[in-house]
Motif scaffolding. Structure first.
Motif, PDB file in Angstrom:
ATOM      1  N   ALA A 113      -0.665 -34.143 -52.189  1.00 39.40           N
ATOM      2  CA  ALA A 113      -2.058 -33.699 -52.127  1.00 39.40           C
ATOM      3  C   ALA A 113      -2.650 -33.973 -50.756  1.00 39.40           C
ATOM      4  CB  ALA A 113      -2.888 -34.413 -53.198  1.00 39.40           C
ATOM      5  N   SER A 114      -3.673 -33.191 -50.429  1.00 42.07           N
ATOM      6  CA  SER A 114      -4.529 -33.511 -49.288  1.00 42.07           C
ATOM      7  C   SER A 114      -5.965 -33.515 -49.786  1.00 42.07           C
ATOM      8  CB  SER A 114      -4.354 -32.493 -48.159  1.00 42.07           C
ATOM      9  OG  SER A 114      -5.004 -31.273 -48.488  1.00 42.07           O
ATOM     10  N   CYS A 115      -6.814 -34.248 -49.071  1.00 35.51           N
ATOM     11  CA  CYS A 115      -8.205 -34.421 -49.507  1.00 35.51           C
ATOM     12  C   CYS A 115      -9.148 -34.124 -48.353  1.00 35.51           C
ATOM     13  CB  CYS A 115      -8.413 -35.845 -50.007  1.00 35.51           C
ATOM     14  SG  CYS A 115     -10.055 -36.157 -50.686  1.00 35.51           S
ATOM     15  N   GLY A 116     -10.112 -33.247 -48.592  1.00 36.74           N
ATOM     16  CA  GLY A 116     -11.088 -32.923 -47.563  1.00 36.74           C
ATOM     17  C   GLY A 116     -12.108 -31.928 -48.066  1.00 36.74           C
ATOM     18  N   VAL A 117     -13.011 -31.549 -47.164  1.00 35.95           N
ATOM     19  CA  VAL A 117     -14.044 -30.569 -47.471  1.00 35.95           C
ATOM     20  C   VAL A 117     -13.890 -29.391 -46.525  1.00 35.95           C
ATOM     21  CG1 VAL A 117     -16.513 -30.114 -47.634  1.00 35.95           C
ATOM     22  CG2 VAL A 117     -15.618 -32.341 -48.310  1.00 35.95           C
ATOM     23  N   TYR A 128     -18.824 -39.494 -46.374  1.00 40.61           N
ATOM     24  CA  TYR A 128     -17.677 -40.090 -45.684  1.00 40.61           C
ATOM     25  C   TYR A 128     -16.996 -41.156 -46.531  1.00 40.61           C
ATOM     26  CZ  TYR A 128     -14.937 -42.303 -41.976  1.00 40.61           C
ATOM     27  OH  TYR A 128     -13.911 -42.820 -41.222  1.00 40.61           O
ATOM     28  N   GLN A 129     -17.784 -42.025 -47.141  1.00 39.55           N
ATOM     29  CA  GLN A 129     -17.199 -43.112 -47.922  1.00 39.55           C
ATOM     30  C   GLN A 129     -16.483 -42.585 -49.163  1.00 39.55           C
ATOM     31  OE1 GLN A 129     -16.799 -46.171 -46.884  1.00 39.55           O
ATOM     32  NE2 GLN A 129     -17.915 -45.666 -44.995  1.00 39.55           N
ATOM     33  N   GLN A 130     -17.021 -41.533 -49.759  1.00 45.16           N
ATOM     34  CA  GLN A 130     -16.353 -40.923 -50.908  1.00 45.16           C
ATOM     35  C   GLN A 130     -15.029 -40.304 -50.485  1.00 45.16           C
ATOM     36  OE1 GLN A 130     -18.453 -37.647 -52.706  1.00 45.16           O
ATOM     37  NE2 GLN A 130     -17.160 -37.631 -54.548  1.00 45.16           N
ATOM     38  N   LEU A 131     -15.042 -39.605 -49.360  1.00 44.25           N
ATOM     39  CA  LEU A 131     -13.801 -39.021 -48.843  1.00 44.25           C
ATOM     40  C   LEU A 131     -12.779 -40.109 -48.555  1.00 44.25           C
ATOM     41  CD1 LEU A 131     -12.062 -36.715 -47.671  1.00 44.25           C
ATOM     42  CD2 LEU A 131     -13.292 -37.009 -45.508  1.00 44.25           C
ATOM     43  N   LYS A 132     -13.222 -41.206 -47.944  1.00 50.56           N
ATOM     44  CA  LYS A 132     -12.314 -42.300 -47.610  1.00 50.56           C
ATOM     45  C   LYS A 132     -11.681 -42.898 -48.854  1.00 50.56           C
ATOM     46  CE  LYS A 132     -12.151 -46.695 -45.116  1.00 50.56           C
ATOM     47  NZ  LYS A 132     -12.931 -47.648 -44.273  1.00 50.56           N
ATOM     48  N   ALA A 188     -20.067 -31.620 -37.078  1.00 48.31           N
ATOM     49  CA  ALA A 188     -20.297 -33.029 -37.391  1.00 48.31           C
ATOM     50  C   ALA A 188     -19.364 -33.510 -38.499  1.00 48.31           C
ATOM     51  CB  ALA A 188     -21.754 -33.234 -37.787  1.00 48.31           C
ATOM     52  N   ILE A 189     -19.186 -32.692 -39.510  1.00 47.60           N
ATOM     53  CA  ILE A 189     -18.328 -33.068 -40.633  1.00 47.60           C
ATOM     54  C   ILE A 189     -16.850 -33.027 -40.234  1.00 47.60           C
ATOM     55  CG2 ILE A 189     -17.564 -32.322 -42.928  1.00 47.60           C
ATOM     56  CD1 ILE A 189     -20.503 -31.606 -43.492  1.00 47.60           C
ATOM     57  N   PHE A 190     -16.489 -32.065 -39.419  1.00 51.71           N
ATOM     58  CA  PHE A 190     -15.120 -31.980 -38.903  1.00 51.71           C
ATOM     59  C   PHE A 190     -14.777 -33.249 -38.125  1.00 51.71           C
ATOM     60  CE2 PHE A 190     -12.290 -29.460 -35.708  1.00 51.71           C
ATOM     61  CZ  PHE A 190     -11.142 -29.954 -36.298  1.00 51.71           C
ATOM     62  N   LEU A 203     -11.542 -40.190 -39.817  1.00 47.80           N
ATOM     63  CA  LEU A 203     -10.924 -40.807 -40.992  1.00 47.80           C
ATOM     64  C   LEU A 203      -9.410 -40.663 -40.949  1.00 47.80           C
ATOM     65  CD1 LEU A 203     -11.225 -42.250 -43.675  1.00 47.80           C
ATOM     66  CD2 LEU A 203     -11.397 -40.009 -44.777  1.00 47.80           C
ATOM     67  N   ALA A 204      -8.940 -39.498 -40.517  1.00 48.34           N
ATOM     68  CA  ALA A 204      -7.489 -39.299 -40.412  1.00 48.34           C
ATOM     69  C   ALA A 204      -6.869 -40.341 -39.491  1.00 48.34           C
ATOM     70  CB  ALA A 204      -7.194 -37.891 -39.901  1.00 48.34           C
ATOM     71  N   VAL A 205      -7.520 -40.586 -38.369  1.00 49.31           N
ATOM     72  CA  VAL A 205      -7.026 -41.592 -37.435  1.00 49.31           C
ATOM     73  C   VAL A 205      -7.076 -42.978 -38.074  1.00 49.31           C
ATOM     74  CG1 VAL A 205      -7.456 -42.723 -35.220  1.00 49.31           C
ATOM     75  CG2 VAL A 205      -7.600 -40.223 -35.402  1.00 49.31           C
ATOM     76  N   GLU A 206      -8.166 -43.272 -38.781  1.00 50.52           N
ATOM     77  CA  GLU A 206      -8.308 -44.577 -39.416  1.00 50.52           C
ATOM     78  C   GLU A 206      -7.238 -44.815 -40.478  1.00 50.52           C
ATOM     79  OE1 GLU A 206     -11.550 -47.061 -42.155  1.00 50.52           O
ATOM     80  OE2 GLU A 206     -12.181 -45.268 -41.065  1.00 50.52           O
TER      81      GLU A 206
END
Length: 259
Positions: free
Chosen positions: A61-65, A76-80, A110-112, A118-121
């Motif tokens: 799976a992948s997760c994003g908007v 952001y926190q929900q995505l994380k 901004a969202i991108f 997050l990907a880097v984190e």
């Protein structure tokens, strides 16, 4: 081995076309498709998609908007929290789409940026949607250090120059059924020119069914037609295309996320 590197399993027709997700996977595996990446486009729909695929270890799976879904909400926190699940091997689908919603360009950007951070984190690669936003897409990837995790420009329809720039950042280029369309002359040329070692194949199902299925709902089984067409354009055997694109998939999505 053949891999559908980008599909939306939660969006297929389970009323009249398929019995359930296992039926979809069985149809694909009967045609030699062994692994799948089911891609999220909203945070609200992601948990149900993850529950759908969890029984199947060969589905990731992948997760994003998605940039065209940002009005449905982004946190952001929900995505994380969602993306930290071990079955999530990538962040996205994210990116920019000025073709359909140029008025939301600043919000999309901004969202991108937050997706890339997050990907880097989390040390997970990115799945990028880009349309009519070549320069801004590349600028954000560079400014946010996306080369540290890499990723893929999925369902690629842009220029050879953009593909080259993305490859320099450590990205792969994913080819969908669009390459089989008669009018996709620029894309066909891009595929001919790019090294097979930087290509993936996908369906983006339920969208963009390849010839000869155009007009029908797409499904992962049809990634075979994409691989066959890429093989024809590259002057390679289908087996070679399947082998190298599968190796590319594992190198990108699973090297940092051992299963």
């Amino acid at each position: 081995m053949l891999i559908d590197s980008h599909c939306h399993l939660d969006k297929l027709d389970y009323d009249s076309l398929h019995q359930n997700v296992e039926d979809v996977l069985d149809k694909a595996q009967a045609r030699g498709v062994d692994y799948f990446l089911s891609v999220g486009v909203t945070l609200d729909s992601f948990p149900a998609m993850l529950d759908m695929i969890r029984p199947y270890p060969h589905v990731f799976a992948s997760c994003g908007v998605h940039p065209l879904d940002i009005e449905n909400g982004f946190d952001y926190q929900q995505l994380k929290a969602l993306a930290a699940d071990e079955r999530v091997v990538a962040i996205g689908e994210t990116g920019l789409d000025y073709h359909y919603q140029p008025e939301l360009a600043e919000q999309q950007q901004a969202i991108f940026r937050q997706h890339v951070r997050l990907a880097v984190e989390l040390n997970k690669p990115l799945i990028i949607h880009t349309r009519a936003a070549r320069e801004d897409t590349l600028t954000i990837l560079r400014e946010e250090g996306a080369e540290r995790v890499g990723g893929v420009l999925h369902c690629f329809t842009e220029s050879y120059e953009m593909a080259e720039a993305a490859i320099e950042l450590g990205f792969y280029i994913s080819i969908s059924g669009i390459v089989t369309f008669n009018k996709a002359t620029e894309l066909k040329d891009v595929v001919r020119r790019l090294p097979l070692e930087r290509l993936l194949v996908e369906t983006d199902s339920p969208y963009l069914a390849p010839v000869p299925h155009r007009g029908k709902q797409n499904q992962p089984a049809y990634v075979k037609e994409v691989a066959e067409y890429v093989a024809m354009l590259k002057g390679e055997s289908v087996e070679t295309v399947c082998d190298i694109t599968s190796r590319n998939f594992f190198a990108l999505f699973l090297s940092a996320n051992p299963q």
